[in-house]
Design an enzyme around this catalytic site. Sequence first.
Site, PDB file in Angstrom:
ATOM      1  N   GLU A  61       0.820  -1.206   0.000  1.00 18.30           N
ATOM      2  CA  GLU A  61       0.000   0.000   0.000  1.00 18.30           C
ATOM      3  C   GLU A  61       0.862   1.268   0.000  1.00 18.30           C
ATOM      4  OE1 GLU A  61      -3.121   0.080  -0.457  1.00 18.30           O
ATOM      5  OE2 GLU A  61      -3.909  -1.878   0.131  1.00 18.30           O
TER       6      GLU A  61
ATOM      7  N   ASP B 177      -4.891 -10.132  -8.515  1.00 18.16           N
ATOM      8  CA  ASP B 177      -5.186  -9.247  -9.631  1.00 18.16           C
ATOM      9  C   ASP B 177      -3.986  -8.561 -10.288  1.00 18.16           C
ATOM     10  OD1 ASP B 177      -4.817  -7.784  -7.300  1.00 18.16           O
ATOM     11  OD2 ASP B 177      -6.621  -6.564  -7.517  1.00 18.16           O
TER      12      ASP B 177
ATOM     13  N   GLU C  12     -11.771   0.239 -10.395  1.00 16.27           N
ATOM     14  CA  GLU C  12     -11.407  -0.658 -11.503  1.00 16.27           C
ATOM     15  C   GLU C  12     -12.343  -0.549 -12.705  1.00 16.27           C
ATOM     16  OE1 GLU C  12      -9.310  -1.835  -7.994  1.00 16.27           O
ATOM     17  OE2 GLU C  12     -11.467  -1.595  -8.307  1.00 16.27           O
TER      18      GLU C  12
END
Length: 509
Positions: A170, A300, A465
């Site tokens: 992150e 992903d 997304e």
Amino acid sequence: MLASRALLPRPVSDVESWLRDADHIPTVDYNWLLLQRSDREPAWPHYKGTKWLTTTKQQQELNQVIKTALLRRNESTTHTNELWTERRLRVKTATKYAWDAYVRDAFGSDEYHPLSRRGENLTQAGVGYFIADVLDTLLLTGLEDEYKQGRDFLVGTLTFDQPGVVSLFETTIRVLGGLLSAYHWSGETDAELLRLADELGGRLAWSFGTKTGIPPESAQLRPSGKPFARTSSTAEIGTLQLEFRYLAKLTGKQQYRKYVDRIMDVMLNAPKYDGLAPIYMDASRGVFVGDEIRLGSRGDSYYEYLLKQWLQTRQTESRFRSEYDVAMEGVKKYLVTQSPNQKLTYVGELHYATSDTPMLHPKMDHLVCFLAGNLALGATKGLALSGIPPTQLSARDREDLILARELAETCVHMYFDTKTGLSPELVYFRQSGKQAQYNKDDQLVLPEGDILVKNGDRHSLLRPETVESLFVLWRITGEEKWREYGWRIFGTIEKWAKLSAGGFTSLLD
């Protein structure tokens, strides 16, 4: 019967010739691709996959999309630009509305909680998490005063020389990536932003000093001792490369690139299932572990960054593109399927991957919606269809564009089939036309709809997304529907997530 490649017709030499024969479907070329796919040894002896393939109708629709893009390449868009100038102003206004609430209630804090109107830090002094993450957005939307306010705080107040443990993933994508993106969009002249990025990169790089180079999930801002990682997320360790490679280019410190290249060496060499990787890696042995394969959480962006590393290196490092193509072949062969009633194309998950008979789970995270834009980006190398000869698109490129458009439509249904028009965190798909195992409330708006949502998955985190994929598809295809879908989603966010007291919030249901 699949045709031999020797029967391929002679390629059309120019755009005008192609337009005269725009109804032609290159079936021989596509059959050759399918033959290659079926000839590969199956990853599981008793799981034959989903056998997804395009239809003649989809191929014809793609031809029309390409034809329309080519015919409109010289058209004036003055009227459209006027409409979208007005809409762009509304997005800018919403961005300022969100920023102003943060400044009023929590300026300088890593996180903002708009309902309680308070801020919170990830470490005692904070790491600039919120501001660095939105800095490039302020610049791109033309909020120059707000950009300067955030930038001046970071370079004048922020220091990474403090005790604290942060998420390596992150912090890399949001803080380091945010600083580098702002540096890029400000003209690559702001030495103070680069100084901060270099300082943070040096501290995060401590995490790469493991036996295999695979880092743990956490990083120490004041490193001490040797890092140790037991099991790391496939997506997290495969999503550090763009930032550290760019940092190496800007600073001349090639060690940054060597760290993340070493990670990729391990990941690319580790055995996979027809290009598909389980969602965890054993950091001490450098092998993938676990029973799940998915393109949602923890899987992903590994696939996303395979393509983007190739693009970032001006398409010179072919190993990334090769691995991406193999992975996408695996996705199509084992994960892509269609719902029974609405005929929605989606990407499922494989469970029990280490057995001979894995099971396809009809679940798709909203996170998977990145794939629609990624497939389109890979098919045209980021170029608009209006600017490339159609004959440059291979059978795989065409298939990727078709799948991109189909997945994007499914992701849009994840929004518009709900009562609010906002997507939940994840959905399940009906597996048979008369499936009765779900409560009727799970079916949301449509009585015979295929998108099913369980109570625990109804929250909406306003993830990006889908709208990112819609933007990419609009840029590449020129189809206005993608931009209109995005505008409609923006309207639902304004309606349901905007707080009268300032800012925007996630929704519990």
